[in-house]
Motif scaffolding. Structure first.
Motif, PDB file in Angstrom:
ATOM      1  N   ALA A 128       6.293 -27.328 -25.599  1.00  0.00           N
ATOM      2  CA  ALA A 128       5.251 -28.306 -25.024  1.00  0.00           C
ATOM      3  C   ALA A 128       4.611 -27.572 -23.813  1.00  0.00           C
ATOM      4  O   ALA A 128       3.343 -28.215 -23.371  1.00  0.00           O
ATOM      5  CB  ALA A 128       6.876 -28.268 -23.886  1.00  0.00           C
ATOM      6  N   HIS A 129       4.322 -26.687 -23.761  1.00  0.00           N
ATOM      7  CA  HIS A 129       3.825 -25.201 -23.319  1.00  0.00           C
ATOM      8  C   HIS A 129       3.148 -24.402 -23.690  1.00  0.00           C
ATOM      9  O   HIS A 129       3.887 -23.354 -23.042  1.00  0.00           O
ATOM     10  CB  HIS A 129       4.723 -25.254 -22.022  1.00  0.00           C
ATOM     11  N   PRO A 130       2.331 -24.021 -24.459  1.00  0.00           N
ATOM     12  CA  PRO A 130       2.333 -22.793 -25.355  1.00  0.00           C
ATOM     13  C   PRO A 130       1.382 -22.041 -25.055  1.00  0.00           C
ATOM     14  O   PRO A 130       1.428 -20.801 -25.166  1.00  0.00           O
ATOM     15  CB  PRO A 130       1.782 -22.919 -26.526  1.00  0.00           C
ATOM     16  N   THR A 131       0.884 -22.473 -24.029  1.00  0.00           N
ATOM     17  CA  THR A 131      -0.318 -20.883 -23.506  1.00  0.00           C
ATOM     18  C   THR A 131       0.572 -19.966 -22.170  1.00  0.00           C
ATOM     19  O   THR A 131       1.221 -20.251 -21.735  1.00  0.00           O
ATOM     20  CB  THR A 131      -0.703 -21.547 -22.378  1.00  0.00           C
ATOM     21  N   LYS A 132       0.350 -18.520 -23.178  1.00  0.00           N
ATOM     22  CA  LYS A 132       0.504 -18.088 -22.368  1.00  0.00           C
ATOM     23  C   LYS A 132       0.779 -17.455 -20.926  1.00  0.00           C
ATOM     24  O   LYS A 132       1.976 -17.378 -20.357  1.00  0.00           O
ATOM     25  CB  LYS A 132       0.629 -16.655 -22.798  1.00  0.00           C
ATOM     26  N   GLY A 133      -0.305 -17.642 -20.303  1.00  0.00           N
ATOM     27  CA  GLY A 133      -0.906 -17.486 -18.378  1.00  0.00           C
ATOM     28  C   GLY A 133      -0.384 -19.075 -17.962  1.00  0.00           C
ATOM     29  O   GLY A 133      -0.530 -19.089 -16.943  1.00  0.00           O
ATOM     30  N   GLY A 134       0.450 -19.691 -18.262  1.00  0.00           N
ATOM     31  CA  GLY A 134       0.839 -20.695 -17.407  1.00  0.00           C
ATOM     32  C   GLY A 134      -0.320 -22.175 -17.964  1.00  0.00           C
ATOM     33  O   GLY A 134      -2.138 -22.180 -18.236  1.00  0.00           O
ATOM     34  N   GLU A 135      -0.086 -23.575 -17.643  1.00  0.00           N
ATOM     35  CA  GLU A 135      -0.567 -24.344 -17.332  1.00  0.00           C
ATOM     36  C   GLU A 135      -0.814 -26.101 -16.466  1.00  0.00           C
ATOM     37  O   GLU A 135       0.445 -25.474 -15.316  1.00  0.00           O
ATOM     38  CB  GLU A 135      -1.110 -24.979 -19.166  1.00  0.00           C
ATOM     39  N   TRP A 136      -1.909 -25.942 -17.154  1.00  0.00           N
ATOM     40  CA  TRP A 136      -1.998 -27.630 -15.472  1.00  0.00           C
ATOM     41  C   TRP A 136      -0.459 -28.543 -16.422  1.00  0.00           C
ATOM     42  O   TRP A 136      -0.860 -28.364 -17.220  1.00  0.00           O
ATOM     43  CB  TRP A 136      -3.049 -28.121 -14.889  1.00  0.00           C
ATOM     44  N   LEU A 137      -0.031 -29.010 -14.676  1.00  0.00           N
ATOM     45  CA  LEU A 137       0.691 -29.924 -16.004  1.00  0.00           C
ATOM     46  C   LEU A 137       0.580 -31.733 -15.721  1.00  0.00           C
ATOM     47  O   LEU A 137       0.449 -32.028 -13.505  1.00  0.00           O
ATOM     48  CB  LEU A 137       2.904 -29.716 -15.160  1.00  0.00           C
ATOM     49  N   PRO A 138       0.212 -32.766 -16.131  1.00  0.00           N
ATOM     50  CA  PRO A 138      -0.079 -33.420 -15.353  1.00  0.00           C
ATOM     51  C   PRO A 138       1.084 -34.315 -14.816  1.00  0.00           C
ATOM     52  O   PRO A 138       2.655 -33.778 -14.795  1.00  0.00           O
ATOM     53  CB  PRO A 138      -0.086 -34.465 -16.826  1.00  0.00           C
ATOM     54  N   PHE A 139       0.885 -35.198 -13.724  1.00  0.00           N
ATOM     55  CA  PHE A 139       1.247 -35.886 -12.319  1.00  0.00           C
ATOM     56  C   PHE A 139       2.693 -36.975 -13.622  1.00  0.00           C
ATOM     57  O   PHE A 139       3.044 -36.376 -12.948  1.00  0.00           O
ATOM     58  CB  PHE A 139       0.459 -36.701 -11.808  1.00  0.00           C
ATOM     59  N   SER A 140       1.827 -36.873 -14.265  1.00  0.00           N
ATOM     60  CA  SER A 140       2.531 -38.518 -14.900  1.00  0.00           C
ATOM     61  C   SER A 140       4.335 -37.341 -15.839  1.00  0.00           C
ATOM     62  O   SER A 140       5.131 -38.281 -15.606  1.00  0.00           O
ATOM     63  CB  SER A 140       1.961 -39.109 -16.121  1.00  0.00           C
ATOM     64  N   ASP A 141       3.878 -36.430 -16.220  1.00  0.00           N
ATOM     65  CA  ASP A 141       4.587 -35.525 -16.445  1.00  0.00           C
ATOM     66  C   ASP A 141       5.158 -35.192 -15.997  1.00  0.00           C
ATOM     67  O   ASP A 141       6.796 -34.967 -16.440  1.00  0.00           O
ATOM     68  CB  ASP A 141       3.731 -34.018 -17.538  1.00  0.00           C
ATOM     69  N   TYR A 142       5.196 -34.397 -14.792  1.00  0.00           N
ATOM     70  CA  TYR A 142       6.115 -33.704 -13.712  1.00  0.00           C
ATOM     71  C   TYR A 142       7.603 -35.236 -13.272  1.00  0.00           C
ATOM     72  O   TYR A 142       8.382 -34.933 -13.238  1.00  0.00           O
ATOM     73  CB  TYR A 142       5.815 -33.133 -12.780  1.00  0.00           C
ATOM     74  N   VAL A 143       6.741 -36.235 -13.148  1.00  0.00           N
ATOM     75  CA  VAL A 143       7.834 -37.389 -12.245  1.00  0.00           C
ATOM     76  C   VAL A 143       8.392 -37.670 -13.569  1.00  0.00           C
ATOM     77  O   VAL A 143       9.591 -38.284 -13.459  1.00  0.00           O
ATOM     78  CB  VAL A 143       7.090 -38.193 -11.378  1.00  0.00           C
TER      79      VAL A 143
END
Length: 253
Positions: A102-117
């Motif tokens: 779901a989040h493959p970036t090693k250094g972290g990535e931005w999470l869309p507002f809609s995905d968080y809620v």
């Protein structure tokens, strides 16, 4: 009036006499107000007190350059750190850990507002709540370890001038964690180094035909950022596992 009609001695008729008395009282008040304004207008204005006051706390003159305190270096100024790329403040994927699909970036990535809620039961209400409280951005990191452990860290940042912000969001999350239905079913343990941060172990979830699911969560606040740390595994999770992971993330902030 009929012969059997009587007038109560305690009641008073509201006829012309009452109206005349009320009108006279109103005229008396109006007249007195007008006379008062007339007298006041003929008097000289009362001077206001001086705004300057002796003995103020701040110095009368700026401090000399050699006496003024030096500004904080960028490494110690939390505002400078959190105003930059929030993804760089996430813990990096440990050695030997695998990328999350779901989040493959090693250094972290931005999470869309809609995905968080979407992870909350009432996503619509959470969306409106966070929007009203000036949510700024969300950064997330996730990785897989062993045969079934998944670790997720989300940094939920609000605007610094928000009335509620991160502390209010933390309070809302902590409020339902002791509940058995939606939370962990216990009060958790305090997270040292924080004012109200806590970490929790959930009861194991078992369903026929599936591996057991163990879960742990830690919540805390650093300034305008709420830290949300989660671990899920098919094997038991110790309190030390979730506590140490949360403490390491707090140190990064």
């Amino acid at each position: 009036m009929e012969p059997n009609d009587t007038v109560s001695p305690t009641s008073r008729p509201r006829g012309r006499t009452a109206l005349i008395i009320a009108a006279a009282a109103l005229l008396g008040i109006s007249g007195g107000t007008a006379v008062g304004y007339g007298i006041q207008s003929q008097r000289p204005p009362t001077p206001l007190p001086a705004l300057s006051q002796p003995g103020l706390a701040y110095p009368a003159k700026p401090l000399a350059a050699d006496r003024a305190p030096a500004p904080l270096p960028a490494a110690e100024d939390r505002r400078v750190r959190t105003d930059g790329d929030l993804r760089k403040l996430l813990l990096e994927r440990p050695e030997g850990a695998e990328a999350s699909p779901a989040h493959p970036t090693k250094g972290g990535e931005w999470l869309p507002f809609s995905d968080y809620v979407r992870q909350f039961q009432d996503g619509r209400s959470m969306f409106l709540y966070l929007a009203e409280n000036d949510l700024r951005r969300i950064a997330v990191a996730e990785w897989m370890e062993g045969k079934g452990r998944q670790s997720t860290i989300a940094l939920v940042q609000f605007r610094s001038d928000a009335t509620m912000g991160a502390a209010d969001h933390l309070g809302g999350q902590l409020s339902y964690m002791p509940e058995k239905k939606d939370g962990a079913g216990n009060a958790g343990d305090p997270l040292e180094g924080t004012e109200s941060g806590r970490y929790f172990l959930y009861p194991v979830a078992r369903e026929p035909g599936y591996l057991p699911v163990y879960q742990a969560r830690a919540l805390a606040v650093r300034g305008d950022i709420m830290i949300d740390v989660n671990i899920a595994d098919t094997k038991p999770i110790s309190k030390k596992d979730i506590r140490v992971l949360a403490e390491r993330q707090l140190e990064r902030l």
